[in-house]
Scaffold this active site. Structure first.
Site, PDB file in Angstrom:
ATOM      1  N   GLY A  48      -7.459   4.883  -4.866  1.00 58.77           N
ATOM      2  CA  GLY A  48      -7.504   5.006  -6.330  1.00 58.77           C
ATOM      3  C   GLY A  48      -8.091   3.744  -6.926  1.00 58.77           C
ATOM      4  CE1 TYR A 235       4.679   8.062 -16.321  1.00 59.70           C
ATOM      5  CE2 TYR A 235       6.585   7.380 -15.047  1.00 59.70           C
ATOM      6  CZ  TYR A 235       5.222   7.522 -15.174  1.00 59.70           C
ATOM      7  OH  TYR A 235       4.407   7.150 -14.134  1.00 59.70           O
ATOM      8  CB  THR A 275      -5.012   4.183 -17.292  1.00 61.63           C
ATOM      9  OG1 THR A 275      -3.893   5.076 -17.144  1.00 61.63           O
ATOM     10  CG2 THR A 275      -4.562   2.757 -17.035  1.00 61.63           C
TER      11      THR A 275
HETATM   12  P1  NAD Z   1      -6.160   6.054 -13.404  1.00 64.38           P
HETATM   13  O1  NAD Z   1      -6.348   7.446 -13.893  1.00 64.38           O
HETATM   14  O2  NAD Z   1      -6.848   4.961 -14.155  1.00 64.38           O
HETATM   15  O3  NAD Z   1      -6.628   5.909 -11.873  1.00 64.38           O
HETATM   16  C1  NAD Z   1      -6.434   6.900 -10.936  1.00 64.38           C
HETATM   17  C2  NAD Z   1      -7.270   6.609  -9.694  1.00 64.38           C
HETATM   18  O4  NAD Z   1      -7.008   7.632  -8.724  1.00 64.38           O
HETATM   19  C3  NAD Z   1      -8.785   6.637  -9.929  1.00 64.38           C
HETATM   20  O5  NAD Z   1      -9.393   5.641  -9.138  1.00 64.38           O
HETATM   21  C4  NAD Z   1      -9.200   8.011  -9.405  1.00 64.38           C
HETATM   22  O6  NAD Z   1     -10.550   8.100  -8.968  1.00 64.38           O
HETATM   23  C5  NAD Z   1      -8.232   8.143  -8.237  1.00 64.38           C
HETATM   24  N1  NAD Z   1      -8.011   9.512  -7.800  1.00 64.38           N
HETATM   25  C6  NAD Z   1      -7.459  10.553  -8.486  1.00 64.38           C
HETATM   26  N2  NAD Z   1      -7.389  11.651  -7.691  1.00 64.38           N
HETATM   27  C7  NAD Z   1      -7.905  11.292  -6.491  1.00 64.38           C
HETATM   28  C8  NAD Z   1      -8.114  11.962  -5.261  1.00 64.38           C
HETATM   29  N3  NAD Z   1      -7.751  13.237  -5.082  1.00 64.38           N
HETATM   30  N4  NAD Z   1      -8.694  11.283  -4.260  1.00 64.38           N
HETATM   31  C9  NAD Z   1      -9.079   9.978  -4.389  1.00 64.38           C
HETATM   32  N5  NAD Z   1      -8.882   9.281  -5.531  1.00 64.38           N
HETATM   33  C10 NAD Z   1      -8.312   9.940  -6.568  1.00 64.38           C
HETATM   34  O7  NAD Z   1      -4.593   5.829 -13.318  1.00 64.38           O
HETATM   35  P2  NAD Z   1      -3.610   4.579 -13.475  1.00 64.38           P
HETATM   36  O8  NAD Z   1      -2.917   4.699 -14.772  1.00 64.38           O
HETATM   37  O9  NAD Z   1      -4.275   3.312 -13.103  1.00 64.38           O
HETATM   38  O10 NAD Z   1      -2.511   4.965 -12.377  1.00 64.38           O
HETATM   39  C11 NAD Z   1      -2.478   4.396 -11.081  1.00 64.38           C
HETATM   40  C12 NAD Z   1      -1.028   4.312 -10.645  1.00 64.38           C
HETATM   41  O11 NAD Z   1      -0.324   3.392 -11.501  1.00 64.38           O
HETATM   42  C13 NAD Z   1      -0.274   5.654 -10.747  1.00 64.38           C
HETATM   43  O12 NAD Z   1       0.615   5.757  -9.671  1.00 64.38           O
HETATM   44  C14 NAD Z   1       0.496   5.506 -12.050  1.00 64.38           C
HETATM   45  O13 NAD Z   1       1.644   6.309 -12.096  1.00 64.38           O
HETATM   46  C15 NAD Z   1       0.854   4.023 -11.980  1.00 64.38           C
HETATM   47  N6  NAD Z   1       1.241   3.422 -13.267  1.00 64.38           N
HETATM   48  C16 NAD Z   1       0.502   3.609 -14.387  1.00 64.38           C
HETATM   49  C17 NAD Z   1       0.924   3.078 -15.597  1.00 64.38           C
HETATM   50  C18 NAD Z   1       0.134   3.278 -16.866  1.00 64.38           C
HETATM   51  O14 NAD Z   1       0.665   3.013 -17.951  1.00 64.38           O
HETATM   52  N7  NAD Z   1      -1.109   3.702 -16.792  1.00 64.38           N
HETATM   53  C19 NAD Z   1       2.103   2.311 -15.647  1.00 64.38           C
HETATM   54  C20 NAD Z   1       2.810   2.074 -14.462  1.00 64.38           C
HETATM   55  C21 NAD Z   1       2.380   2.657 -13.269  1.00 64.38           C
END
Ligand code: NAD
Length: 394
Positions: A48, A235, A275
């Site tokens: 990711g 959430y 994001t």
């Molecule tokens: P994001 O949407 O910016 O990134 C998701 C990533 O996953 C991208 O690189 C995308 O290409 C990749 N991806 C999605 N499906 C895929 C697949 N089938 N195969 C390969 N790659 C794939 O999301 P984010 O917000 O950065 O989330 C990343 C992690 O951080 C998650 O676990 C999320 O729960 C966690 N998180 C997010 C937040 C927030 O506020 N955004 C807060 C805490 C934790």
């Protein structure tokens, strides 16, 4: 073509190549300014890797610690007439910047849940990088095909047990209305765990262990969000929260498996940021607009890159990491300060369409949202006629 944002609800259907590249450069600059990480990672796999927290993790590993990185993402390449997804442009920009500094960087565009992708990663590691010392699991996906059965599971963002009614901001109309969400069925809860829980994280580590690609003392971390009262119903204590609880189970199981290489698996708790994934969560745009206002006023506001810098320095590569009672790394501490949450709740109760721009930082939230797609970035000429194609592909 002249590329202007095409926003539809919580997504933007196009992106700007130069704006995305400028965002990546800005994060790289930030990382370099923080100075080199002591005893940081050297050979890193980021699942990711193209946007949000995964991209920042890759940047921190490469430019803060000189790491070789292999990234996996699921992104849309450009055509003559259509722009790529932002993550595609981000990845191209990251690779160009890394390679310009002599850092190995390779990316795989494919479905991380599949066996084929895992094999491709193993082949690439064997050919170019060798054993990895950090594996970051940062996937956020709406569905997953089970690699064993071929069955497709979809995740839902729903409360558990009873329906939930709250304020919601319609980001198209800027109207604040009541949103009511029905509780998830047992099947929906189980499916969300299947997509966003720890099973795939475990499969990745098992596959790497079997291929003898885990370095002595390697670490792996998966990202989670806990939040507080305002976000719990949708959430923390909802379907996605159940999936995230499963990460804690997986971390325990992985710690046993990693004992042989003196490795460690850890869930890292990060703050709420804008994001693509968080924009899809009801409540989040309004919550974040208020949170930004409160945290900016206190000087504690952070985005992805600042969070990941602290995660690496204060937790993953610290002799004295900040862990909670469940062994999770915590960098959500500023967001969860009781006085911050109390102020957010106070504003939440008062916010209306009329005072949205005064008592919240919706403006900052919206700017961050557009920036995700490379729009509104300083120094980029948005009236220029440019090609959506990029010089290098991956
Ligand atoms: P994001 O949407 O910016 O990134 C998701 C990533 O996953 C991208 O690189 C995308 O290409 C990749 N991806 C999605 N499906 C895929 C697949 N089938 N195969 C390969 N790659 C794939 O999301 P984010 O917000 O950065 O989330 C990343 C992690 O951080 C998650 O676990 C999320 O729960 C966690 N998180 C997010 C937040 C927030 O506020 N955004 C807060 C805490 C934790």
């Amino acid at each position: 073509m002249i590329i202007k944002p095409k926003v539809r609800g919580f997504i933007c259907t196009n992106s700007h190549p130069e704006g995305c590249a400028a965002n990546v450069r800005e994060q790289i600059e930030y990382t370099k300014q923080q100075g080199a990480l002591a005893k940081g990672p050297k050979n890193v796999l980021v699942l990711g890797c193209s946007t949000g927290y995964g991209l920042s993790s890759r940047i921190t590993a490469a430019f803060g610690s000189g790491a070789a990185t292999l990234g996996v993402c699921f992104e849309k390449p450009p055509t003559e007439r259509k722009t790529a997804s932002a993550g595609y442009y981000n990845t191209v920009a990251f690779q160009e910047a890394a390679q310009a500094e002599g850092l190995f960087a390779h990316s795989i565009n494919g479905d991380a849940f599949s066996n084929e992708c895992k094999q491709q990663v193993i082949d690439t590691l064997k050919a170019h990088m060798g054993k990895v010392d950090l594996i970051v699991y940062s996937l956020a996906a709406p569905r997953r095909t089970d690699p064993k059965t071929g069955e497709v599971y979809s995740s839902v963002l729903k409360p558990i047990g009873k329906h939930y009614t709250t304020k919601g901001l319609n980001t198209d109309t800027l109207k604040i209305n009541e949103v009511s969400i029905e509780p998830a069925t047992e099947e929906e809860i189980a499916n969300t765990v299947k997509v966003m829980g720890g099973e795939d994280w475990e499969l990745w580590i098992e596959a790497l262990a079997e291929a003898d690609l885990l370095a002595e003392g390697c670490q792996t971390t998966a990202y989670t969000y806990l939040g507080d009262k305002l976000t719990w119903p949708i959430y923390g204590k909802a379907t996605i929260g159940k999936a995230k609880e499963d990460l804690d189970r997986a971390a325990k199981a992985l710690n046993e498996k990693l004992a042989g290489v003196n490795g460690r698996a850890m869930v890292s708790v990060l703050k709420a940021v804008v994001t693509q994934a968080s924009s899809a969560i009801p409540v989040m745009p309004l919550y974040l607009s208020i949170l930004f206002k409160v945290m900016k006023e206190r000087g504690t506001h952070e985005g992805c890159i600042e969070q990941i810098q602290r995660l690496f320095v204060e937790c993953l590569y610290s002799a004295n990491p900040r862990l909670d009672a469940d062994g999770r790394a915590r960098v959500d501490n500023f967001e969860l300060e009781p006085s911050v949450q109390a102020e957010v709740e106070e504003i939440w109760a008062q916010v209306t369409e009329e005072n949205l721009f005064q008592i919240t930082d919706y403006k900052g939230h919206h700017e961050d949202f557009l920036k995700l797609f490379g729009f509104g970035v300083e120094g980029v000429d948005y009236d220029a006629d440019i090609s959506p194609l990029v010089k290098t592909e991956f």
